[in-house]
Design a protein around this motif. Structure first.
Motif, PDB file in Angstrom:
ATOM      1  N   LEU A  49      57.477  22.569  15.827  1.00  0.00           N
ATOM      2  CA  LEU A  49      56.169  21.777  15.170  1.00  0.00           C
ATOM      3  C   LEU A  49      56.251  20.712  16.393  1.00  0.00           C
ATOM      4  CD1 LEU A  49      55.263  21.174  11.689  1.00  0.00           C
ATOM      5  CD2 LEU A  49      55.209  19.417  13.016  1.00  0.00           C
ATOM      6  N   ARG A  50      57.078  19.940  16.133  1.00  0.00           N
ATOM      7  CA  ARG A  50      57.509  18.763  16.753  1.00  0.00           C
ATOM      8  C   ARG A  50      57.069  18.681  18.525  1.00  0.00           C
ATOM      9  NH1 ARG A  50      62.005  18.054  13.898  1.00  0.00           N
ATOM     10  NH2 ARG A  50      63.343  18.611  15.497  1.00  0.00           N
ATOM     11  N   GLU A  51      57.636  19.662  19.065  1.00  0.00           N
ATOM     12  CA  GLU A  51      57.504  20.096  20.417  1.00  0.00           C
ATOM     13  C   GLU A  51      56.159  20.502  20.918  1.00  0.00           C
ATOM     14  OE1 GLU A  51      60.652  22.621  21.680  1.00  0.00           O
ATOM     15  OE2 GLU A  51      62.178  20.996  21.264  1.00  0.00           O
ATOM     16  N   ASN A  52      55.334  20.925  20.101  1.00  0.00           N
ATOM     17  CA  ASN A  52      53.831  21.118  20.305  1.00  0.00           C
ATOM     18  C   ASN A  52      53.175  19.863  20.683  1.00  0.00           C
ATOM     19  OD1 ASN A  52      53.422  23.940  20.321  1.00  0.00           O
ATOM     20  ND2 ASN A  52      52.805  23.940  18.114  1.00  0.00           N
ATOM     21  N   GLU A  53      53.473  18.847  19.555  1.00  0.00           N
ATOM     22  CA  GLU A  53      52.875  17.376  19.810  1.00  0.00           C
ATOM     23  C   GLU A  53      53.551  17.056  21.094  1.00  0.00           C
ATOM     24  OE1 GLU A  53      52.679  15.045  16.237  1.00  0.00           O
ATOM     25  OE2 GLU A  53      52.836  16.911  15.155  1.00  0.00           O
ATOM     26  N   ALA A  54      54.966  17.004  21.170  1.00  0.00           N
ATOM     27  CA  ALA A  54      55.482  16.491  22.522  1.00  0.00           C
ATOM     28  C   ALA A  54      55.011  16.625  23.590  1.00  0.00           C
ATOM     29  CB  ALA A  54      57.021  16.442  22.196  1.00  0.00           C
ATOM     30  N   ALA A  55      54.801  18.318  23.674  1.00  0.00           N
ATOM     31  CA  ALA A  55      54.250  18.652  25.094  1.00  0.00           C
ATOM     32  C   ALA A  55      53.193  17.935  25.490  1.00  0.00           C
ATOM     33  CB  ALA A  55      53.949  20.319  24.659  1.00  0.00           C
ATOM     34  N   PHE A  56      51.991  17.523  24.626  1.00  0.00           N
ATOM     35  CA  PHE A  56      51.035  16.634  25.048  1.00  0.00           C
ATOM     36  C   PHE A  56      51.349  15.251  25.566  1.00  0.00           C
ATOM     37  CE2 PHE A  56      48.435  19.515  22.230  1.00  0.00           C
ATOM     38  CZ  PHE A  56      47.729  20.037  23.212  1.00  0.00           C
ATOM     39  N   ASP A  57      52.535  14.690  24.999  1.00  0.00           N
ATOM     40  CA  ASP A  57      53.033  13.434  25.298  1.00  0.00           C
ATOM     41  C   ASP A  57      53.430  13.437  26.849  1.00  0.00           C
ATOM     42  OD1 ASP A  57      52.291  12.541  22.761  1.00  0.00           O
ATOM     43  OD2 ASP A  57      54.432  12.803  21.995  1.00  0.00           O
ATOM     44  N   ALA A  58      53.869  14.494  27.099  1.00  0.00           N
ATOM     45  CA  ALA A  58      54.465  14.700  28.756  1.00  0.00           C
ATOM     46  C   ALA A  58      53.232  14.198  29.702  1.00  0.00           C
ATOM     47  CB  ALA A  58      55.188  15.963  28.760  1.00  0.00           C
ATOM     48  N   TYR A  59      52.027  14.172  29.372  1.00  0.00           N
ATOM     49  CA  TYR A  59      50.893  14.140  30.441  1.00  0.00           C
ATOM     50  C   TYR A  59      50.517  12.823  30.094  1.00  0.00           C
ATOM     51  CZ  TYR A  59      51.786  18.981  31.123  1.00  0.00           C
ATOM     52  OH  TYR A  59      52.344  20.282  31.424  1.00  0.00           O
ATOM     53  N   ARG A  60      49.807  12.319  31.349  1.00  0.00           N
ATOM     54  CA  ARG A  60      49.147  11.118  31.512  1.00  0.00           C
ATOM     55  C   ARG A  60      47.888  11.353  32.107  1.00  0.00           C
ATOM     56  NH1 ARG A  60      52.175  10.316  28.066  1.00  0.00           N
ATOM     57  NH2 ARG A  60      53.702   8.621  27.734  1.00  0.00           N
ATOM     58  N   PHE A  61      46.667  10.470  32.120  1.00  0.00           N
ATOM     59  CA  PHE A  61      45.547  10.684  32.980  1.00  0.00           C
ATOM     60  C   PHE A  61      45.342   9.710  33.951  1.00  0.00           C
ATOM     61  CE2 PHE A  61      44.666  11.950  28.431  1.00  0.00           C
ATOM     62  CZ  PHE A  61      44.684  13.471  28.704  1.00  0.00           C
ATOM     63  N   LEU A  62      44.799  10.155  35.131  1.00  0.00           N
ATOM     64  CA  LEU A  62      44.550   9.368  36.221  1.00  0.00           C
ATOM     65  C   LEU A  62      42.947   9.223  36.533  1.00  0.00           C
ATOM     66  CD1 LEU A  62      46.187   8.288  38.832  1.00  0.00           C
ATOM     67  CD2 LEU A  62      45.217  10.207  40.012  1.00  0.00           C
ATOM     68  N   PRO A  63      42.629   7.723  36.297  1.00  0.00           N
ATOM     69  CA  PRO A  63      41.193   7.838  35.953  1.00  0.00           C
ATOM     70  C   PRO A  63      40.328   7.457  37.382  1.00  0.00           C
ATOM     71  CG  PRO A  63      42.260   5.582  35.918  1.00  0.00           C
ATOM     72  CD  PRO A  63      43.463   6.648  35.917  1.00  0.00           C
ATOM     73  N   ARG A  64      39.188   7.722  37.587  1.00  0.00           N
ATOM     74  CA  ARG A  64      38.161   7.594  38.496  1.00  0.00           C
ATOM     75  C   ARG A  64      37.292   6.637  38.141  1.00  0.00           C
ATOM     76  NH1 ARG A  64      37.840  11.439  42.768  1.00  0.00           N
ATOM     77  NH2 ARG A  64      36.795   9.612  43.725  1.00  0.00           N
ATOM     78  N   TYR A  65      37.037   5.312  38.950  1.00  0.00           N
ATOM     79  CA  TYR A  65      36.232   4.313  38.449  1.00  0.00           C
ATOM     80  C   TYR A  65      34.985   4.244  39.504  1.00  0.00           C
ATOM     81  CZ  TYR A  65      40.068   2.808  35.220  1.00  0.00           C
ATOM     82  OH  TYR A  65      41.080   2.960  34.604  1.00  0.00           O
ATOM     83  N   MET A  66      34.114   3.231  39.117  1.00  0.00           N
ATOM     84  CA  MET A  66      32.999   2.842  39.769  1.00  0.00           C
ATOM     85  C   MET A  66      31.931   3.952  39.752  1.00  0.00           C
ATOM     86  SD  MET A  66      33.416  -0.303  40.558  1.00  0.00           S
ATOM     87  CE  MET A  66      32.164  -0.672  41.995  1.00  0.00           C
ATOM     88  N   LEU A  67      32.026   4.513  38.494  1.00  0.00           N
ATOM     89  CA  LEU A  67      31.012   5.509  38.066  1.00  0.00           C
ATOM     90  C   LEU A  67      30.178   5.235  36.910  1.00  0.00           C
ATOM     91  CD1 LEU A  67      33.473   8.743  38.049  1.00  0.00           C
ATOM     92  CD2 LEU A  67      31.957   8.008  39.838  1.00  0.00           C
ATOM     93  N   ASP A  68      28.952   5.675  36.819  1.00  0.00           N
ATOM     94  CA  ASP A  68      28.208   5.352  35.534  1.00  0.00           C
ATOM     95  C   ASP A  68      28.306   6.462  34.587  1.00  0.00           C
ATOM     96  OD1 ASP A  68      26.018   4.932  33.839  1.00  0.00           O
ATOM     97  OD2 ASP A  68      24.370   5.413  35.074  1.00  0.00           O
ATOM     98  N   VAL A  69      29.125   5.825  33.835  1.00  0.00           N
ATOM     99  CA  VAL A  69      29.752   6.661  32.364  1.00  0.00           C
ATOM    100  C   VAL A  69      28.924   6.602  31.345  1.00  0.00           C
ATOM    101  CG1 VAL A  69      32.130   6.718  33.474  1.00  0.00           C
ATOM    102  CG2 VAL A  69      31.244   5.214  31.749  1.00  0.00           C
ATOM    103  N   SER A  70      27.733   6.031  31.426  1.00  0.00           N
ATOM    104  CA  SER A  70      26.715   5.685  30.320  1.00  0.00           C
ATOM    105  C   SER A  70      26.561   7.230  29.649  1.00  0.00           C
ATOM    106  CB  SER A  70      25.604   4.652  30.795  1.00  0.00           C
ATOM    107  OG  SER A  70      24.814   5.309  31.758  1.00  0.00           O
ATOM    108  N   GLN A  71      26.078   8.191  30.215  1.00  0.00           N
ATOM    109  CA  GLN A  71      25.680   9.336  29.945  1.00  0.00           C
ATOM    110  C   GLN A  71      26.844  10.418  30.210  1.00  0.00           C
ATOM    111  OE1 GLN A  71      22.808   9.666  28.558  1.00  0.00           O
ATOM    112  NE2 GLN A  71      22.406   7.525  28.819  1.00  0.00           N
ATOM    113  N   ARG A  72      27.535  10.866  29.189  1.00  0.00           N
ATOM    114  CA  ARG A  72      28.580  11.720  29.021  1.00  0.00           C
ATOM    115  C   ARG A  72      28.277  12.698  27.952  1.00  0.00           C
ATOM    116  NH1 ARG A  72      30.460   7.037  27.795  1.00  0.00           N
ATOM    117  NH2 ARG A  72      31.483   7.555  26.094  1.00  0.00           N
ATOM    118  N   THR A  73      28.677  14.193  28.350  1.00  0.00           N
ATOM    119  CA  THR A  73      28.528  15.200  27.377  1.00  0.00           C
ATOM    120  C   THR A  73      29.773  15.761  27.068  1.00  0.00           C
ATOM    121  OG1 THR A  73      27.094  17.225  26.811  1.00  0.00           O
ATOM    122  CG2 THR A  73      27.868  16.737  29.192  1.00  0.00           C
TER     123      THR A  73
END
Length: 401
Positions: A36-60
């Motif tokens: 049970l705990r390791e299902n949640e911990a598996a997500f904790d092992a990742y981070r996100f690398l952002p891209r900027y200078m984009l118009d994010v006002s319209q997202r779906t």
């Protein structure tokens, strides 16, 4: 209710409202609950690398699956006995999913009926098949799902025998729930649940199984009859039969091993659903998110790949998509919500996950979940430097920067 801003808040509200014996049944897992705990911990092992200078006002968040476009890339996973935690909970979950434009998978151990849930969720209703020991009952359940307009049949394969859930053993939990001095005291300490339970006649009847139990069976007798069909033997021959009986889309749930994914595809599955039953069956299971990249490679780019297990945040949903899932299901979040606050709680759980996902997409520059390789947004904390060098730099060179 205004203080409910996360799934953990709904979990805490459910804990306060429910007797301990019932909350632990929802919240707990097998053995030491590592799975049970390791299902949640598996997500904790990742981070996100952002891209900027984009118009994010319209997202779906819209996501296509089996030729249908849903409002978000997640749905409600099957959660058994929901009507025990709040009267009518199965139907509340079905209606919340229909209103949100996402799938709802009715549990094979639901309290309400296939027919009633399908009426409330004509565009969202899926059904989880737990095969019965009597194949004629299984045939009839499949026929009922078809006649009710079920969108997808979800054949669950990951419960060959009962798991050792130590919280339940210590609490003396069994279904059908029987009144004991300990449960009576627990109920007195949680009057909101107890009053609702008594006001609606006590133990609810499992309506899908009432048709097959001996005539005149009580709620307890129906539940006992259903228990005699639990954990029956299933083989690939059974899946062949289910495929022959079911004319629509068929998903195999509980797949973790590449061999099982390959076999399910050979026998005509339309989708593969990665799950270790939320860590409830055995303690040393591989975390469900961890096998997504492997199974994506095995099934190829065109086979729909779904998963559940450990989803508590919108960021978990996005991480699963980056790891190769086409769609994500969450069980405990909406069950916490409906147990704590009824229809409003189910709706709030969906809203929380949807808002968190939308916020993350804006933060990292993802405008559309159907766009190219979402994996470029994801970085493993274990291999961050290597990933940045091997995955991100080639992209930059291709762009001529």
């Amino acid at each position: 209710m205004r203080r409910v801003i996360s799934i953990s808040d709904l979990r805490e509200h459910a804990r306060r409202r429910l007797p301990k014996i019932l909350f632990d049944w929802i919240d707990g897992g097998a053995g030491d609950e590592r799975g049970l705990r390791e299902n949640e911990a598996a997500f904790d092992a990742y981070r996100f690398l952002p891209r900027y200078m984009l118009d994010v006002s319209q997202r779906t968040q819209r996501k296509a699956l089996f030729g249908k476009t849903y409002a978000s890339p997640f749905g409600i996973a099957p959660t058994g006995y929901a009507g025990l935690f709040r009267p009518g909970a199965d139907l509340m979950l079905a209606q919340a999913a229909e209103q949100a434009g996402i799938p709802f998978i009715m549990s094979g151990t639901s309290v309400s009926s296939i027919e009633d849930a399908a009426k409330l969720a004509p565009n969202s209703f899926w059904y989880q098949l737990y095969a019965a020991a009597d194949v004629e009952i299984t045939r009839h359940l499949i026929g009922r799902a078809e006649r009710a307009g079920c969108q997808v049949l979800v054949v669950t394969i990951d419960i060959p025998i009962a798991g050792k859930r130590e919280r339940d053993l210590r609490n003396g939990f069994e279904f059908p729930l029987r009144m004991t001095p300990r449960l009576a005291w627990d109920g007195l300490c949680h009057p909101a649940w107890t009053l609702a339970y008594l006001r609606t006649g006590g133990l609810p009847v499992m309506q899908n199984w009432a048709l097959y139990a001996p005539p005149g069976s009580s709620a307890i007798e129906v539940a006992e009859f259903a228990n005699t069909h639990a954990y029956c033997v299933q083989t690939w021959e059974h899946l062949k039969l289910f495929r022959d009986l079911w004319p629509g889309k068929l998903v195999v749930k509980g797949v973790m091993h590449p061999h099982d994914a390959t076999m399910a595809m050979r026998l005509g599955a339309d989708g593969i659903y990665v799950s270790n039953h939320g860590g409830r069956q055995y303690d040393r299971s591989v975390a469900a998110p961890s096998v997504l990249p492997i199974l994506r490679e095995i099934v190829g780019p065109d086979m729909p790949l779904m998963m559940d297990g450990g989803v508590r945040r919108g960021s978990d949903i996005f991480a699963a998509l980056c790891l190769g899932a086409d769609f994500v299901f969450a069980g405990r979040p909406t069950l916490y919500g409906v147990a704590a606050h009824g229809s409003w709680g189910a709706e709030q759980a969906i809203t929380i996950l949807r808002d968190e996902l939308g916020n993350l997409m804006g933060q990292i520059g993802c405008l559309d979940l159907e766009q190219g390789n979402l994996g470029l947004f994801l970085v493993s904390m274990m291999k961050a430097q290597a990933q940045l060098a091997s995955a991100m730099f080639p992209e930059i060179r291709q762009e001529g920067l």
